[in-house]
Design an enzyme around this catalytic site. Structure first.
Site, mmCIF file in Angstrom:
data_model
loop_
_atom_site.group_PDB
_atom_site.id
_atom_site.type_symbol
_atom_site.label_atom_id
_atom_site.label_comp_id
_atom_site.label_asym_id
_atom_site.label_seq_id
_atom_site.Cartn_x
_atom_site.Cartn_y
_atom_site.Cartn_z
ATOM 1 N N SER A 189 0.826 -1.216 0.000
ATOM 2 C CA SER A 189 0.000 0.000 0.000
ATOM 3 C C SER A 189 0.858 1.265 0.000
ATOM 4 O O SER A 189 1.990 1.279 0.490
ATOM 5 C CB SER A 189 -0.922 0.011 1.219
ATOM 6 O OG SER A 189 -1.749 -1.123 1.220
HETATM 7 N N1 SAH Z 1 -1.030 -4.941 3.838
HETATM 8 C C1 SAH Z 1 -0.247 -4.892 2.619
HETATM 9 C C2 SAH Z 1 -1.107 -4.624 1.413
HETATM 10 C C3 SAH Z 1 -1.343 -5.862 0.662
HETATM 11 S S1 SAH Z 1 -2.335 -5.660 -0.780
HETATM 12 C C4 SAH Z 1 0.857 -3.857 2.789
HETATM 13 O O1 SAH Z 1 1.459 -3.831 3.833
HETATM 14 O O2 SAH Z 1 1.156 -3.110 1.915
HETATM 15 C C5 SAH Z 1 -3.822 -6.464 -0.277
HETATM 16 C C6 SAH Z 1 -3.713 -7.923 0.015
HETATM 17 O O3 SAH Z 1 -5.023 -8.370 0.354
HETATM 18 C C7 SAH Z 1 -3.236 -8.808 -1.130
HETATM 19 O O4 SAH Z 1 -2.090 -9.479 -0.760
HETATM 20 C C8 SAH Z 1 -4.403 -9.759 -1.360
HETATM 21 O O5 SAH Z 1 -4.008 -11.066 -1.707
HETATM 22 C C9 SAH Z 1 -5.080 -9.727 -0.004
HETATM 23 N N2 SAH Z 1 -6.473 -10.175 0.023
HETATM 24 C C10 SAH Z 1 -7.479 -9.939 -0.853
HETATM 25 N N3 SAH Z 1 -8.613 -10.568 -0.464
HETATM 26 C C11 SAH Z 1 -8.306 -11.201 0.704
HETATM 27 C C12 SAH Z 1 -9.043 -12.021 1.608
HETATM 28 N N4 SAH Z 1 -10.332 -12.343 1.399
HETATM 29 N N5 SAH Z 1 -8.413 -12.513 2.697
HETATM 30 C C13 SAH Z 1 -7.109 -12.215 2.940
HETATM 31 N N6 SAH Z 1 -6.353 -11.465 2.115
HETATM 32 C C14 SAH Z 1 -6.954 -10.961 1.020
#
Ligand code: SAH
Length: 284
Positions: free
Chosen positions: A134
């Protein structure tokens, strides 16, 4: 003679390098020092956050004593991270505890080595599997909103990704639970976080839309992926008085803040526009 205080915790250089080789990542020596400092901070912060509950400790104040020596690489140095935090503050994030946590966490260690030099620009960046780390501003903004008027004891993150936000959360909450639905990313986050030895993060491979009933209720829930609505199950896993922050929508998304005001009542407000990867059900 008494050992100087800062020598008590760090791993030896060789043990950290070995660890890194074990997980197959190619990092520069400057990162190793940052990592060692993060290890200290992770330990200190979790211990200190616990004492905060009883004694009013301020993590932001304590963390200023941390020694992070990244002088060998100006692209990933503390000065660059400070500049990132200053930009986030200019964009309106005021919470000093959040800003301090973001100053401390080495974002470059969560990225592929080819992207390290971009780690402190204010942008989301690819982490593989069509997912992104993010944007720093939005991480700061969401954490500030989550923390506002709530003591974050237990927090749930949906969407671990590479583990960056979980590391920031570990400095502002007592216990962090984070769920990821893509096994390869769950493993990546484990590998990224392991050398930092942060004691208060629990990573879970699963569908975050189901939450984590075994650890509920939570003071805060943060979603890092956007659904068309917030899954009701997650709302039921909030403590009364707890807060959930989530991106909601499809092509046009907004940040939604939901507070649980009683057993059966929730209050929702829209904060601002945002752009996140989609929330998907199930695991892969
Ligand atoms: N928290 C991260 C951002 C990751 S992007 C950071 O530190 O930057 C968002 C993430 O959400 C992705 O890895 C995606 O696979 C996950 N995601 C999407 N739907 C999800 C679900 N139902 N359960 C768990 N993770 C999910």
């Amino acid at each position: 003679m008494t050992e100087p205080k800062e020598k008590r915790f760090p791993l030896t250089l060789s043990s950290v390098v070995e660890r890194k080789e074990n997980v197959g990542r190619n990092r520069i020596a400057a990162s190793v020092s940052t990592q060692t400092a993060m290890q200290n901070l992770g330990r200190d912060a979790s211990a200190q956050a616990r004492s905060h509950q009883v004694s009013g400790w301020s993590p932001a104040k304590e963390q200023k004593t941390a020694i992070i020596n990244t002088s060998q690489s100006p692209l990933v140095s503390e000065a660059v991270r400070r500049a990132m935090v200053a930009r986030i503050a200019q964009q309106g994030v005021k919470d000093q505890v959040v800003l301090e946590a973001m100053r401390v966490v080495p974002r470059h260690l969560f990225l592929d080595s080819g992207l390290e030099s971009q780690a402190y620009i204010d942008a989301s960046l690819p982490i593989g599997h069509h997912q992104t780390i993010s944007q720093p501003y939005i991480v700061g903004r969401m954490l500030e909103i989550l923390r506002n008027q709530v003591k974050l004891d237990k927090v749930l993150e949906i969407g671990t990704g590479c583990g960056y936000q979980a590391a920031v959360l570990s400095l502002i909450a007592n216990e962090v639970y984070s769920i990821e639905r893509i096994k390869a990313l769950h493993d990546l986050a484990k590998n990224n976080l392991r050398p930092m030895r942060i004691g208060n993060i629990r990573l879970h491979y699963g569908d975050g839309m189901l939450g984590m009933p075994q650890a509920a209720p939570f003071d805060g829930i943060i979603l890092a992926a956007a659904g068309m609505e917030v899954p009701h199950t997650l709302l039921t896993q909030l403590k009364v008085g707890g807060r959930l922050i989530a991106p909601v929508g499809g092509r046009h998304q907004v940040l939604q803040l939901i507070e649980r005001i009683s057993d059966a009542d929730w209050k929702s407000v829209v904060v601002e526009s945002c752009h996140f990867v989609p929330l998907h059900p199930g695991i892969v």
